[in-house]
Enzyme design. Structure first.
Site, PDB file in Angstrom:
ATOM      1  N   GLU A   1      -5.723  -3.510  -6.013  1.00 31.44           N
ATOM      2  CA  GLU A   1      -7.515  -3.802  -5.771  1.00 31.44           C
ATOM      3  C   GLU A   1      -7.565  -4.249  -4.363  1.00 31.44           C
ATOM      4  OE1 GLU A   1     -10.364  -4.497  -8.489  1.00 31.44           O
ATOM      5  OE2 GLU A   1     -10.972  -3.550  -6.716  1.00 31.44           O
TER       6      GLU A   1
ATOM      7  N   SER B   1     -10.335  -4.591  -0.866  1.00 32.44           N
ATOM      8  CA  SER B   1     -11.797  -4.577  -0.451  1.00 32.44           C
ATOM      9  C   SER B   1     -12.314  -3.251  -0.285  1.00 32.44           C
ATOM     10  CB  SER B   1     -12.082  -5.489   0.764  1.00 32.44           C
ATOM     11  OG  SER B   1     -11.093  -5.539   1.530  1.00 32.44           O
ATOM     12  N   PHE B   2     -11.443  -2.255   0.072  1.00 35.63           N
ATOM     13  CA  PHE B   2     -11.945  -0.792   0.183  1.00 35.63           C
ATOM     14  C   PHE B   2     -11.783   0.226  -0.829  1.00 35.63           C
ATOM     15  CE2 PHE B   2     -11.507  -3.137   4.120  1.00 35.63           C
ATOM     16  CZ  PHE B   2     -12.890  -2.876   4.576  1.00 35.63           C
TER      17      PHE B   2
ATOM     18  N   VAL C   1      -6.925   0.883  -7.022  1.00 37.16           N
ATOM     19  CA  VAL C   1      -5.873   2.062  -7.332  1.00 37.16           C
ATOM     20  C   VAL C   1      -5.520   2.183  -8.782  1.00 37.16           C
ATOM     21  CG1 VAL C   1      -3.626   2.930  -6.636  1.00 37.16           C
ATOM     22  CG2 VAL C   1      -5.110   1.815  -4.958  1.00 37.16           C
TER      23      VAL C   1
ATOM     24  N   ASP D   1      -1.014   0.287   9.529  1.00 39.81           N
ATOM     25  CA  ASP D   1      -0.738  -0.669   8.500  1.00 39.81           C
ATOM     26  C   ASP D   1       0.547  -0.418   7.732  1.00 39.81           C
ATOM     27  OD1 ASP D   1      -1.724  -2.827   6.951  1.00 39.81           O
ATOM     28  OD2 ASP D   1      -2.932  -1.837   5.851  1.00 39.81           O
TER      29      ASP D   1
HETATM   30  P1  ADP Z   1      -4.793  -0.356  -1.027  1.00 37.78           P
HETATM   31  O1  ADP Z   1      -5.681   0.165  -0.041  1.00 37.78           O
HETATM   32  O2  ADP Z   1      -5.176  -0.985  -2.340  1.00 37.78           O
HETATM   33  O3  ADP Z   1      -3.448  -1.319  -0.226  1.00 37.78           O
HETATM   34  P2  ADP Z   1      -2.386   1.632  -1.538  1.00 37.78           P
HETATM   35  O4  ADP Z   1      -2.816   3.108  -1.086  1.00 37.78           O
HETATM   36  O5  ADP Z   1      -1.593   0.648  -0.723  1.00 37.78           O
HETATM   37  O6  ADP Z   1      -4.000   0.777  -1.657  1.00 37.78           O
HETATM   38  O7  ADP Z   1      -1.924   1.491  -3.065  1.00 37.78           O
HETATM   39  C1  ADP Z   1      -2.057   0.498  -3.724  1.00 37.78           C
HETATM   40  C2  ADP Z   1      -0.835  -0.125  -4.478  1.00 37.78           C
HETATM   41  O8  ADP Z   1      -0.677   1.247  -5.566  1.00 37.78           O
HETATM   42  C3  ADP Z   1       0.566   0.393  -3.822  1.00 37.78           C
HETATM   43  O9  ADP Z   1       0.873  -0.801  -3.146  1.00 37.78           O
HETATM   44  C4  ADP Z   1       1.546   0.706  -4.814  1.00 37.78           C
HETATM   45  O10 ADP Z   1       1.997   0.002  -5.609  1.00 37.78           O
HETATM   46  C5  ADP Z   1       0.631   1.740  -5.666  1.00 37.78           C
HETATM   47  N1  ADP Z   1       0.675   3.180  -5.072  1.00 37.78           N
HETATM   48  C6  ADP Z   1      -0.062   3.800  -4.240  1.00 37.78           C
HETATM   49  N2  ADP Z   1       0.033   5.120  -4.226  1.00 37.78           N
HETATM   50  C7  ADP Z   1       1.123   5.343  -5.212  1.00 37.78           C
HETATM   51  C8  ADP Z   1       1.987   6.405  -5.335  1.00 37.78           C
HETATM   52  N3  ADP Z   1       1.631   7.669  -4.687  1.00 37.78           N
HETATM   53  N4  ADP Z   1       2.941   6.463  -6.232  1.00 37.78           N
HETATM   54  C9  ADP Z   1       3.214   5.228  -6.883  1.00 37.78           C
HETATM   55  N5  ADP Z   1       2.587   4.050  -6.710  1.00 37.78           N
HETATM   56  C10 ADP Z   1       1.474   4.174  -5.544  1.00 37.78           C
END
Ligand code: ADP
Ligand code: MG
Length: 352
Positions: free
Chosen positions: A30, A32-33, A36, A167
């Protein structure tokens, strides 16, 4: 086939997903944007449920979809497998962008680095059958070398495509159980150098724990961010002069540092390290001189690991973590660095 025909075919044969197909599972993150979730597809009850990840993003999701589409075509192995992104207007909160990826695995590099067993826990993921070598510096170095090679390989893919991630941090690196290799995720702050798609809201600027020093300069020169995604046409020549890819190299250098020094893996210790390094004018050699005389066992072990083979690991680290972007090594050049001449883990599943 030319690209036009391929694009045309793809539009017809690629699966399209809609909101009603998606069954929400556990929340994974979770920010601010957006949020998931792990999700499955309701559409085909007979077949094995698809294991996917959904990001419900705010208006900034448009840029993230764009970046993922580009990666999918140009350097698919670098990042988590992207399936589809669309605008979702039926939500009460107004328009959102929904993005779907394949679920790559349970653990990010951040999760894995938290474990006391790091880097051996990564070895058992990559190899499945654990080696019967004695535990020790040499074996740890091979595992770390293998992780670094995978990270630089993925990053080189992005950079060669013209994308800077901006990032890079352990939280944005997922271990793909299918490929048994690390992949990059979260292109929400990425910039595309070729077409000049470059938008980051102020708040993204940036994770200060992993950001290279030059980004602070940029952020003060950009006092107000526009309220919607925009594509700014920036001259590729200007980008080339600034070597923006070296921003990611600095971040990946800090990850290398944290892997080598177990004492620098926590947020607080990394923040403290950043302060020390700043006081040393971002010169790792003077940082080393200042801390080594009174170093505890954790620090000493890290220096010992990087000093193996005539200090080739230390040499690589210092060529990544440098104040001046243009003095930092590129991902491609780093992959050819003598550090990687030594054997890592067997390249079993190493992405093509
Ligand atoms: P945020 O903008 O919240 O940082 P992320 O794209 O980094 O979003 O995803 C948040 C979290 O979700 C990641 O740290 C990871 O734990 C999980 N996640 C994201 N994409 C995947 C994926 N393709 N497979 C498994 N876990 C994922
Ligand atoms: Mg993230």
């Amino acid at each position: 086939f030319d690209m036009f025909v391929l694009g045309f075919l793809e539009r017809f044969f690629r699966p399209i997903y809609k909101k009603d197909d998606i069954v929400l599972g556990k929340k994974l993150g979770e920010g601010s944007f957006g949020s998931v979730y792990r999700v499955s597809l309701a559409r085909k009850p007979s077949s094995k449920p698809a294991d996917l990840v959904l990001k419900k993003a705010t208006e900034y999701g448009a840029v993230e979809i764009w970046m993922n589409e580009r990666v999918r075509r140009a350097c698919a192995n670098s990042c988590a497998d992207f399936l589809y992104g669309f605008r979702e207007t039926s939500s009460k909160k107004g328009a959102e962008y929904w993005l779907l990826w394949r679920f790559e695995g349970e653990a990010t590099l951040a999760d894995l680095m938290q474990s006391r067993d790091f880097p051996y826990n990564v070895e058992s993921l990559i190899l499945r059958e654990v080696q019967d070598l004695p535990k020790g510096l040499d074996r740890e170095n091979r595992i770390i070398l293998t992780i670094m090679r995978q990270l630089l390989f993925a990053l080189d893919g992005l950079h060669s495509t013209g994308i800077v991630h901006r990032d890079i941090k352990p939280q944005n690196i997922i271990f793909s159980e299918g490929s048994r290799a690390f992949k990059i995720i979260d292109l929400g702050a990425a910039a595309d150098l070729r077409v000049g798609i470059n938008y980051i809201p102020k708040e993204f600027l940036l994770d200060p724990r992993y950001a290279a020093p030059e980004q602070y300069i940029m952020s003060t020169q950009t006092p107000s961010a526009p309220s919607a995604p925009v594509a700014t046409a920036l001259s590729p020549v200007l980008w080339q002069l600034n070597l923006p890819d070296r921003f990611d190299i600095y971040s990946v250098g800090l990850i290398f540092l944290q892997m080598a020094f177990s004492g620098l893996r926590s947020d607080n210790s990394l923040i403290q390290f950043n302060r020390q390094l700043k006081r040393c004018d971002y010169d790792l050699v003077s940082w080393r001189q200042s801390v080594e005389p009174r170093a505890g066992p954790d620090l000493r072990k890290g220096f010992e690991l990087l000093d193996l083979d005539g200090g080739i690991g230390w040499e690589l680290l210092t060529s990544m973590v440098r104040f001046k972007a243009r003095q930092r090594i590129s991902a491609k050049t780093a992959l050819a660095h003598p550090y990687f001449d030594r054997e890592g883990l067997p390249a079993l599943s190493f992405i093509q």
